[in-house]
Design an enzyme around this catalytic site. Structure first.
Site, PDB file in Angstrom:
ATOM      1  CB  THR A 156      -0.734  -0.495   0.884  1.00 42.42           C
ATOM      2  OG1 THR A 156      -1.488  -1.373   0.813  1.00 42.42           O
ATOM      3  CG2 THR A 156      -1.850   1.176   1.095  1.00 42.42           C
ATOM      4  N   GLY A 195       2.390  -2.778   8.543  1.00 39.32           N
ATOM      5  CA  GLY A 195       2.857  -3.325  10.146  1.00 39.32           C
ATOM      6  C   GLY A 195       4.582  -3.693   9.881  1.00 39.32           C
ATOM      7  CD  GLU A 438      -5.349  -8.814   4.334  1.00 33.50           C
ATOM      8  OE1 GLU A 438      -4.866  -9.232   2.647  1.00 33.50           O
ATOM      9  OE2 GLU A 438      -4.257  -8.020   3.980  1.00 33.50           O
TER      10      GLU A 438
END
Lengths: 670, 670
Positions: A156, A195, A438
């Site tokens: 992303t 993350g 997702e």
């Protein structure tokens, strides 16, 4: 009776009473949900192994710390968990532990607001295993697996999430050095969100636009080193940091990443599918359909996680509602437990049913996934579109249901549900994130709708239908089926509603397409299209619930309660969507009145079983992590004890704020 | 065109384009909402006075700080604000500033997560003014007003919120010393929640059970000193601290308070109503009805605040949706602005309409409140029950609508809406709290329902009806009114739905009362009763919206847009509650299809006006406090700049976490 009983201290009397009233043994439900007594035993062993470790507990809860200190404490605990996992690996049984520790119940018990190392196992290693050649795997997977390196997965960007073809990061091949040169041509091309990317990982699988011999070849994955292995300093040309605080998941160290002429060896492109030869020649991947598999897998896991989040919230709210007493139903009598108010039952019990509904429906998809996966290995891709469509709408509907449920349950606990130590706010933060990641929910519903529109055309042209859409065949008769108050009628009615809505949408698109482009016709119809997918999904869930309850081998008292929960689920959603049922089935206004009375009757029937049901979910007190929801029901004592942990309460006067600000204000008039 | 234009830097092109497309001048809407150009000017002057003060801005945003440091920084800023208010007072115009600074837009711009001093002005002083004798006021109000003391209002206890008659704190009169002795007989009797109670206030109005001459006389208010005026140390017998972190409002310093034989002079009982004489004789209050007034006032303010919160969220999401481009509508074309997706419009525009709906409906109640208040002063209490009933359901419906709206809007911004710097999470935290405080929503809906059941009986017996329930008179004819697609039909249909639901509930209660106590019959019907109140409130809101739009004097282009918004609001809620309209009005399934198409048409019609509309709300960038919503639309630049403020990003490596935890983990294999 309860599974915890022996190990706990003094219980709240009202809760004890509830436990005496329950007609079934909660442990029967526990074993059923775990998949057998042996599985329950294994789970509890794992819980003891992790949750009894004093190093994994905090004297001052994380929510009192600064953002940076939250991160540090979570790195500390995450490293400790990884060491313990290694210990377990050496004893076998490792894989289940990963699942438990990285997403599910157990991980959340230790790291309430996310784990900065999760993506190493959940995305980095799977990406290597799925997209690297065997040779590449031998090198990278073994380094990753032995924790020689720590990875994340960077896809992303600031400007692109949903539309991955639009990613802007470039990897331009330079044959003179056999390297890819990575660049971030715009601010919007910065990677954003992964993350562990901020300060934790030293490697990443990066998805970038491949350019070779002056031509663009779409997006491909590469292993990129982010930080020096010894000093942890960012590598030359790597611009990296964390993205700041969020609604939840504040310990996950989500990061950003920019590239300025970062050189990466050709071998670091993951070449299981497409390849770049040393001279820069691009060799295409033979098929792209196979990439559906992991997406389906992830979405099933998300649905299971949603069921867990919701079962946490409903356990907390149900126990609290049994302990809390307020107001009066009958003047002069003792204040009733708030669980005796019909409006409170309406906020609680449908969500108990919902936990089971999600679990049963996701089991079915999980089985289908395993079947389809083995068929794919034999080259048969026929069922993939159906599986994909079902996983899209299930992810969207279950995350939305769970988020709404958790929030309803939080509000059902009044002011105390607003406190962090109820663990309801943080549960909401986690579950609500799943509505976006997702696959954003609206986008996913429209993907399912695309499949449904095709299926409708097939049904109209008399083709053979796959199981989840076979109901589209019998359409014309639906208004004629008489309404009966049975589960079978309800299940059929849900299908009739879905069929009716799908048919209307297909007709709208057809009509609109006469005056505009198909894209505009689709866009004009898209609000209703999302509702088709929802209706389709609800019909699927209700049918799975009814089947599971029918085919399982429960004791008589538990069977009765499961029947009631299944009926409540069906009736609850009919009443919420009652307009659809009035329009697309033979339901009449007087039937609606019956259903309303039936709903109240069902709430009353479930009432004495409610605490037993959530006890049967068997969530460890540390998994619940809530002053309101603990097994012993000592709600007020625990709220008070949690407040005492606030560092502000360590001194009777906060000298800094008093001396510097309040005192001068109060003395300004002297 | 826009009111900000002159003062701002370079704008995002897409936003500029939107502003060119808008058919009306946003400043017309601004002046209308403010109540005239002069009011707009005053508001902007006040904004400049506070928001341009460098002392009230932060280099490191509060959300990166520890809980204790957040508190300290908010005390610092709150004290500074109070000094500035004093400055303004000396110039006059003070009262409006209080309102603006303590709840509304301006306060939230400076103290995003609450103000620890708010309750001094919002609860402490009003309680003194409402419940103290003139003599007592002369002493206490003047001390409070000059900031000689800092107060709060302590009513809610750990065990009691909704049911205040159940409060347990005791104030036992001791005639020998002419003092009240305060005690907390149980843990659940601890005061819990009052803002500023933790470490900030040194006085409080405490509500306690009065006991004198061995008899209980219910709950009464007392001024109690909590802390020493010089040292700020807790007074003897006072057990005090803060309650910990919450979903939001983490800077409000909500506290707990226990009493152990705390002695308070007899004079500190606020004796405007009931009294205790020196010998301990209790003298009752002449009337208790008058206490409705302040509750109505607070609820109207809450509705206005909800409209503000929602207008912040919808401004942020609408501007972001104009800037964000994603995916493709037509293959090969440029990625569209996401505001061009019908599903996105459906998430945005109904909430623009909702802001206006709340504002117009609350204006009406505000006027009614002022009328009723002057009638009460003349001894006429007739309209009080209607006003109270209307304020209860308005508070419940508008807080729920606003919370749902803010959350929908947050989700409409995808992942970036999850970031704290979007200001959407914190806005949700604040608005969602309002669903619980000052009357829990379900409880309030049932209070309105109580009124509606009485009104229904009056209508059936042919009595004269007050305005908001006069629709109950014409009931039997409702199914016969033909459906037309006009606002007048919609308004009438909403009333018919409310009347139909109220009538069904009244009949259910009647039927059930034959077999059970009236209390049980009420409880059995309570889910439907809450829905009656909602339907009643929605009918009220729709009618006020239609009236306001009809009777205002807009320019032609703004008039058209306001008409569209009003119609969208009406159609949107009909479609959400379509089952009710199918059952209680002559709406047919083909009308429903028309309404669905009309809704899409309305979304399309509002599309070019959307940015102009939120520009017209004229929320200062600091009031929005959002990287996604600023006037200039520089979304990505602002997101990136906000991330740079994270203290974790001040160094390329976080040495503590790397050296202590990550490095040992990575080196464990060597």
């Amino acid at each position: 009776m309860g599974v915890h009983e022996a190990s706990k201290g003094k219980c709240n009397e009202d809760l004890e009473n509830e436990r005496r009233k329950c007609s079934f043994d909660p442990i029967e439900l526990t074993h059923f949900l775990d998949g057998g007594a042996e599985k329950t035993r294994e789970r509890k062993e794992r819980e003891t192994f992790f949750l009894s470790d004093a190093d994994l507990q905090d004297d001052v809860p994380d929510h009192f710390l600064s953002h940076a200190d939250k991160y540090r404490n979570s790195v500390r605990k995450a490293c400790k968990i990884f060491r313990k996992i290694k210990e377990l690996q050496s004893q076998a049984g490792g894989v289940d532990s990963y699942r438990q520790l990285l997403g599910g119940q157990l991980g959340g018990a230790i790291l309430k607001d996310g784990n900065p190392l999760t993506l190493h196992y959940v995305m980095f290693i799977p990406a290597l295993m799925g997209q690297a050649t065997l040779e590449q795997q031998a090198y990278w997977v073994s380094r990753a697996w032995s924790l020689d390196i720590l990875g994340t997965y960077a896809q992303t960007e600031l400007g692109h999430g949903t539309f991955i073809r639009g990613l802007e990061t470039t990897a331009t091949y330079d044959p003179s050095t056999e390297e890819f040169v990575f660049n971030s041509p715009t601010l919007t091309s910065y990677k954003w969100w992964p993350g562990g990317l901020g300060h934790t990982a030293n490697y990443a699988v990066v998805v970038a636009q491949l350019i070779t011999k002056g031509e663009r070849h779409g997006i491909h994955p590469f292993v990129v080193q982010l930080r020096d292995e010894d000093t942890h300093m960012p590598m030359p040309g790597i611009k990296i940091g964390e993205i700041g605080t969020k609604l939840g998941m504040n310990a996950t160290n989500n990061g950003y990443l920019g590239f300025e002429n970062v050189r990466v060896p050709r071998d670091n492109m993951l070449m299981k599918n497409a390849q770049v030869l040393p001279d820069g020649t691009f060799i295409k991947s033979p098929s792209s359909k196979l990439t559906y598999g992991p997406m389906v897998f992830v979405r099933v896991v998300i649905v299971q996680d949603c069921a867990t989040f919701l079962s946490k919230a409903v356990t907390i709210a149900t126990r609290y509602s049994a302990v809390r007493r307020q107001s009066e139903l009958v003047p002069g009598e003792r204040e009733p437990q708030i669980i005796d108010y019909r409006t409170q039952q309406y906020k609680l019990f449908p969500h108990i049913a919902s936990c089971l509904a999600m679990k049963f429906a996701s089991n079915w998809i999980w089985d289908m996934y395993n079947n389809v996966t083995s068929e794919i290995e034999e080259g048969d891709l026929d069922k993939l579109p159906e599986l994909h469509a079902m996983s899209c709408c299930m992810k969207a509907v279950c995350t939305a249901d769970a988020a709404w449920g958790v929030e309803t349950l939080r509000l059902s606990c009044g002011g105390h549900g607003y406190m962090t130590c109820s663990n309801l706010p943080s549960t909401y933060g986690l579950v609500s994130a799943a509505c976006t990641y997702e696959g954003e929910n609206t986008v996913l519903l429209l993907q399912t709708a695309r499949y449904l529109m095709k299926a409708y055309q097939q049904a109209m042209s008399g083709q053979e239908m796959t199981p989840t859409v076979s109901y589209l065949k019998n359409q014309p008769g639906m208004k004629r089926r008489p309404w009966k108050n049975t589960i079978a009628t309800y299940v059929q009615a849900y299908k009739d509603v879905a069929a009716g809505k799908i048919s209307l949408c297909a007709k709208s698109i057809g009509r609109r397409s006469k005056n505009m482009s198909p894209e505009d016709a689709w866009n004009m119809t898209s609000i209703e299209l999302t509702q088709c997918s929802e209706a389709h999904c609800r019909a699927f869930i209700v049918e799975r619930f009814a089947e599971t309850v029918r085919d399982s081998n429960f004791s008589v008292p538990l069977q009765q309660t499961m029947d009631h929960l299944c009926e409540l689920y069906a009736v609850f959603w009919i009443l919420i969507k009652v307009g659809d049922f009035l329009m697309f089935t033979s339901l009449s206004p007087s039937d609606v009145e019956y259903l309303r009375e039936r709903q109240v009757w069902l709430l009353q029937a479930i009432r004495p079983q409610a605490v037993g049901l959530v006890d049967g979910f068997d969530l460890h007190d540390m998994v619940l992590g809530s002053a309101l929801g603990a097994w012993d029901g000592q709600v007020y004592e625990r709220l008070f004890a949690e407040a005492q942990k606030s560092p502000l309460n360590s001194q009777p006067v906060d000298e800094e704020s008093f001396n510097k600000y309040l005192k001068p204000l109060l003395r300004a008039n002297l």
